[in-house]
Design a protein around this motif. Structure first.
Motif, PDB file in Angstrom:
ATOM      1  N   ARG A 111       0.831  -1.205   0.000  1.00  0.00           N
ATOM      2  CA  ARG A 111       0.000   0.000   0.000  1.00  0.00           C
ATOM      3  C   ARG A 111       0.869   1.259   0.000  1.00  0.00           C
ATOM      4  N   ARG A 112       1.947   1.252   0.774  1.00  0.00           N
ATOM      5  CA  ARG A 112       2.850   2.406   0.801  1.00  0.00           C
ATOM      6  C   ARG A 112       3.576   2.577  -0.529  1.00  0.00           C
ATOM      7  N   PHE A 113       3.978   1.473  -1.114  1.00  0.00           N
ATOM      8  CA  PHE A 113       4.635   1.515  -2.418  1.00  0.00           C
ATOM      9  C   PHE A 113       3.685   2.103  -3.464  1.00  0.00           C
ATOM     10  N   ARG A 114       2.454   1.643  -3.469  1.00  0.00           N
ATOM     11  CA  ARG A 114       1.439   2.144  -4.398  1.00  0.00           C
ATOM     12  C   ARG A 114       1.194   3.633  -4.178  1.00  0.00           C
ATOM     13  N   ASN A 115       1.072   4.040  -2.913  1.00  0.00           N
ATOM     14  CA  ASN A 115       0.845   5.448  -2.608  1.00  0.00           C
ATOM     15  C   ASN A 115       2.024   6.311  -3.057  1.00  0.00           C
ATOM     16  N   ARG A 116       3.239   5.797  -2.923  1.00  0.00           N
ATOM     17  CA  ARG A 116       4.418   6.551  -3.345  1.00  0.00           C
ATOM     18  C   ARG A 116       4.414   6.735  -4.858  1.00  0.00           C
ATOM     19  N   ILE A 117       4.017   5.700  -5.596  1.00  0.00           N
ATOM     20  CA  ILE A 117       3.926   5.797  -7.054  1.00  0.00           C
ATOM     21  C   ILE A 117       2.877   6.830  -7.440  1.00  0.00           C
ATOM     22  N   LEU A 118       1.713   6.764  -6.811  1.00  0.00           N
ATOM     23  CA  LEU A 118       0.652   7.728  -7.123  1.00  0.00           C
ATOM     24  C   LEU A 118       1.089   9.149  -6.790  1.00  0.00           C
ATOM     25  N   HIS A 119       1.773   9.319  -5.683  1.00  0.00           N
ATOM     26  CA  HIS A 119       2.272  10.636  -5.291  1.00  0.00           C
ATOM     27  C   HIS A 119       3.301  11.152  -6.306  1.00  0.00           C
ATOM     28  N   MET A 120       4.183  10.271  -6.715  1.00  0.00           N
ATOM     29  CA  MET A 120       5.225  10.644  -7.666  1.00  0.00           C
ATOM     30  C   MET A 120       4.604  11.137  -8.991  1.00  0.00           C
TER      31      MET A 120
END
Length: 78
Positions: free
Chosen positions: A59-68
């Protein structure tokens, strides 16, 4: 093709490949669309993954991608 008649194995292979793919190669000049954005996005994600040494939580990895990607689209809008 001269490359196919050269007798050199690498040139013959290259010439055969060009003949096999000639329709697609010529069509690429007529079509304005590419998969460049998708390739760039995949590259960005791979670099993030490599620099992070793996996220424990997907979930954190996905959120980081979306944020990026949310930040990169805002830069182009200005």
């Amino acid at each position: 093709m001269a490359a196919q008649n050269s007798g050199l194995p690498k040139f013959v292979d290259c010439g055969n490949t060009m003949v096999r793919w000639s329709k697609g190669i010529l069509n690429s000049f007529d079509c304005p669309y590419t998969n460049g954005f998708t390739e760039g996005a995949n590259n960005k994600i791979k670099v993030l993954k490599r620099n992070a040494y793996g996220y424990r939580n997907f979930r954190r990895f996905r959120n980081r991608i979306l944020h990026m990607f949310s930040n990169s689209t805002q830069k182009g809008a200005a």
